[in-house]
Design a protein around this motif. Structure first.
Motif, PDB file in Angstrom:
ATOM      1  N   GLY A  38       0.815  -1.209   0.000  1.00 13.78           N
ATOM      2  CA  GLY A  38       0.000   0.000   0.000  1.00 13.78           C
ATOM      3  C   GLY A  38       0.850   1.261   0.000  1.00 13.78           C
ATOM      4  O   GLY A  38       2.080   1.204  -0.008  1.00 13.78           O
ATOM      5  N   SER A  39       0.174   2.393   0.006  1.00 21.57           N
ATOM      6  CA  SER A  39       0.824   3.710   0.044  1.00 21.57           C
ATOM      7  C   SER A  39       0.407   4.391   1.337  1.00 21.57           C
ATOM      8  O   SER A  39      -0.785   4.469   1.642  1.00 21.57           O
ATOM      9  CB  SER A  39       0.362   4.573  -1.136  1.00 21.57           C
ATOM     10  N   ILE A  40       1.399   4.887   2.074  1.00 22.83           N
ATOM     11  CA  ILE A  40       1.092   5.499   3.367  1.00 22.83           C
ATOM     12  C   ILE A  40       1.743   6.867   3.517  1.00 22.83           C
ATOM     13  O   ILE A  40       2.694   7.197   2.810  1.00 22.83           O
ATOM     14  CB  ILE A  40       1.535   4.583   4.541  1.00 22.83           C
ATOM     15  N   VAL A  41       1.200   7.634   4.446  1.00 26.35           N
ATOM     16  CA  VAL A  41       1.816   8.904   4.822  1.00 26.35           C
ATOM     17  C   VAL A  41       2.151   8.857   6.314  1.00 26.35           C
ATOM     18  O   VAL A  41       1.523   8.119   7.073  1.00 26.35           O
ATOM     19  CB  VAL A  41       0.927  10.133   4.509  1.00 26.35           C
ATOM     20  N   VAL A  42       3.141   9.646   6.688  1.00 25.29           N
ATOM     21  CA  VAL A  42       3.576   9.725   8.075  1.00 25.29           C
ATOM     22  C   VAL A  42       3.419  11.160   8.558  1.00 25.29           C
ATOM     23  O   VAL A  42       3.913  12.093   7.914  1.00 25.29           O
ATOM     24  CB  VAL A  42       5.054   9.283   8.224  1.00 25.29           C
ATOM     25  N   LEU A  43       2.708  11.330   9.673  1.00 25.66           N
ATOM     26  CA  LEU A  43       2.584  12.636  10.312  1.00 25.66           C
ATOM     27  C   LEU A  43       3.566  12.670  11.474  1.00 25.66           C
ATOM     28  O   LEU A  43       3.457  11.869  12.407  1.00 25.66           O
ATOM     29  CB  LEU A  43       1.155  12.874  10.810  1.00 25.66           C
ATOM     30  N   GLN A  44       4.531  13.578  11.387  1.00 25.66           N
ATOM     31  CA  GLN A  44       5.578  13.682  12.394  1.00 25.66           C
ATOM     32  C   GLN A  44       5.192  14.672  13.479  1.00 25.66           C
ATOM     33  O   GLN A  44       4.445  15.620  13.239  1.00 25.66           O
ATOM     34  CB  GLN A  44       6.880  14.168  11.757  1.00 25.66           C
ATOM     35  N   GLY A  45       5.774  14.457  14.661  1.00 27.46           N
ATOM     36  CA  GLY A  45       5.560  15.384  15.769  1.00 27.46           C
ATOM     37  C   GLY A  45       6.399  16.639  15.599  1.00 27.46           C
ATOM     38  O   GLY A  45       6.885  16.938  14.506  1.00 27.46           O
ATOM     39  N   THR A  46       6.582  17.370  16.672  1.00 25.37           N
ATOM     40  CA  THR A  46       7.364  18.601  16.647  1.00 25.37           C
ATOM     41  C   THR A  46       8.815  18.266  16.298  1.00 25.37           C
ATOM     42  O   THR A  46       9.447  17.462  16.989  1.00 25.37           O
ATOM     43  CB  THR A  46       7.298  19.298  18.019  1.00 25.37           C
ATOM     44  N   GLN A  75       5.380  14.479   6.794  1.00 26.74           N
ATOM     45  CA  GLN A  75       5.265  15.905   7.090  1.00 26.74           C
ATOM     46  C   GLN A  75       4.963  16.140   8.569  1.00 26.74           C
ATOM     47  O   GLN A  75       4.168  15.415   9.164  1.00 26.74           O
ATOM     48  CB  GLN A  75       4.156  16.513   6.231  1.00 26.74           C
ATOM     49  N   PRO A  76       5.587  17.167   9.171  1.00 23.89           N
ATOM     50  CA  PRO A  76       5.302  17.470  10.575  1.00 23.89           C
ATOM     51  C   PRO A  76       3.903  18.070  10.757  1.00 23.89           C
ATOM     52  O   PRO A  76       3.442  18.841   9.927  1.00 23.89           O
ATOM     53  CB  PRO A  76       6.357  18.505  10.967  1.00 23.89           C
ATOM     54  N   ALA A  77       3.261  17.693  11.871  1.00 22.63           N
ATOM     55  CA  ALA A  77       2.006  18.315  12.289  1.00 22.63           C
ATOM     56  C   ALA A  77       2.084  18.644  13.783  1.00 22.63           C
ATOM     57  O   ALA A  77       1.072  18.869  14.442  1.00 22.63           O
ATOM     58  CB  ALA A  77       0.817  17.422  11.966  1.00 22.63           C
ATOM     59  N   ASP A  78       3.301  18.666  14.308  1.00 19.74           N
ATOM     60  CA  ASP A  78       3.624  19.188  15.650  1.00 19.74           C
ATOM     61  C   ASP A  78       2.834  18.591  16.818  1.00 19.74           C
ATOM     62  O   ASP A  78       2.541  19.296  17.785  1.00 19.74           O
ATOM     63  CB  ASP A  78       3.488  20.714  15.654  1.00 19.74           C
ATOM     64  N   GLY A  84      -2.839  18.219  12.504  1.00 17.38           N
ATOM     65  CA  GLY A  84      -2.988  16.892  11.891  1.00 17.38           C
ATOM     66  C   GLY A  84      -4.097  16.891  10.853  1.00 17.38           C
ATOM     67  O   GLY A  84      -3.937  16.334   9.761  1.00 17.38           O
ATOM     68  N   LEU A  85      -5.200  17.544  11.171  1.00 11.70           N
ATOM     69  CA  LEU A  85      -6.331  17.680  10.242  1.00 11.70           C
ATOM     70  C   LEU A  85      -5.906  18.462   8.999  1.00 11.70           C
ATOM     71  O   LEU A  85      -6.132  18.024   7.870  1.00 11.70           O
ATOM     72  CB  LEU A  85      -7.506  18.385  10.946  1.00 11.70           C
ATOM     73  N   ASP A  86      -5.258  19.613   9.210  1.00 14.38           N
ATOM     74  CA  ASP A  86      -4.844  20.467   8.091  1.00 14.38           C
ATOM     75  C   ASP A  86      -3.816  19.783   7.192  1.00 14.38           C
ATOM     76  O   ASP A  86      -3.949  19.787   5.964  1.00 14.38           O
ATOM     77  CB  ASP A  86      -4.259  21.794   8.608  1.00 14.38           C
ATOM     78  N   VAL A  87      -2.791  19.193   7.814  1.00  8.92           N
ATOM     79  CA  VAL A  87      -1.738  18.533   7.041  1.00  8.92           C
ATOM     80  C   VAL A  87      -2.312  17.350   6.269  1.00  8.92           C
ATOM     81  O   VAL A  87      -2.020  17.168   5.084  1.00  8.92           O
ATOM     82  CB  VAL A  87      -0.559  18.109   7.960  1.00  8.92           C
TER      83      VAL A  87
END
Length: 192
Positions: A38-46, A75-78, A84-87
């Motif tokens: 599959g294809s995934i995305v990663v939301l990073q912290g600060t 991509q970071p979402a702090d 997280g919603l916006d990113v």
């Protein structure tokens, strides 16, 4: 130090969740759910925080075992639900066909779930980290596939025990890793 490392300060010990192991567990949980492709995305912290660095490193290491899974964006979402919603909303524009999301904490995961709408828990599997009350509710509801749960009571207990030892002049380990556990719908009742 408890939970996070302290920059530019001498500490007797750091008692923290094993974030690297947690990142690897998250990778395995997501890969297993996706059947190894599959294809995934990663939301990073600060950026720069020990939790984000370690969770990210563990996930990156763990996901390497699954060549059928492609990380299409990171991509970071702090560690923030609104970010997280916006990113996630923005990432969906360029990557509408993703099948998975790893967020380095439950807050960002819950933001991603909101952005995904009806896809969350259906065509897109989301894995968070922390095992927060809101995260566990989402796991129970099925919108969040899993969360890597920290054990705050255990962490606090071990931190206090080590602080007392250090104050008494006893030798303590430089780092104490507290285990983390993957929570899915099957075992969420054990964590609530």
């Amino acid at each position: 130090a408890a939970d996070r490392g302290v920059n530019k300060a001498d500490t007797a010990t750091l008692v923290a969740s094993d974030n690297v192991a947690g990142g690897k567990l998250a990778a395995k949980a997501l890969a297993d759910k996706l059947g190894g492709k599959g294809s995934i995305v990663v939301l990073q912290g600060t950026p720069g925080t020990s939790a984000s660095r370690e969770r990210g490193a563990g996930f990156t290491e763990g996901i390497k075992a699954y060549p059928g899974i492609k990380v299409v964006a990171t991509q970071p979402a702090d560690f923030d639900r609104t970010k997280g919603l916006d990113v996630m909303t923005n990432l969906l524009q360029g990557h509408p066909g993703i099948t998975g999301v790893f967020a380095e904490n439950d807050e960002m995961a819950l933001g991603a779930v909101k952005a995904l709408g009806s896809k969350a828990g259906k065509s897109v599997s989301v894995v968070g980290f922390d095992g927060t009350p809101d995260g566990l509710k989402a796991v129970e509801a099925g919108t969040l596939y899993a969360s890597v749960a920290q054990q705050p009571k255990e962490l606090g207990k071990i931190a206090v025990q080590n602080a007392v030892k250090a104050a008494d002049g006893e030798k303590v380990a430089g780092t104490v890793k507290v285990p983390v556990k993957v929570v899915t719908r099957e075992n969420v009742a054990d964590f609530s």
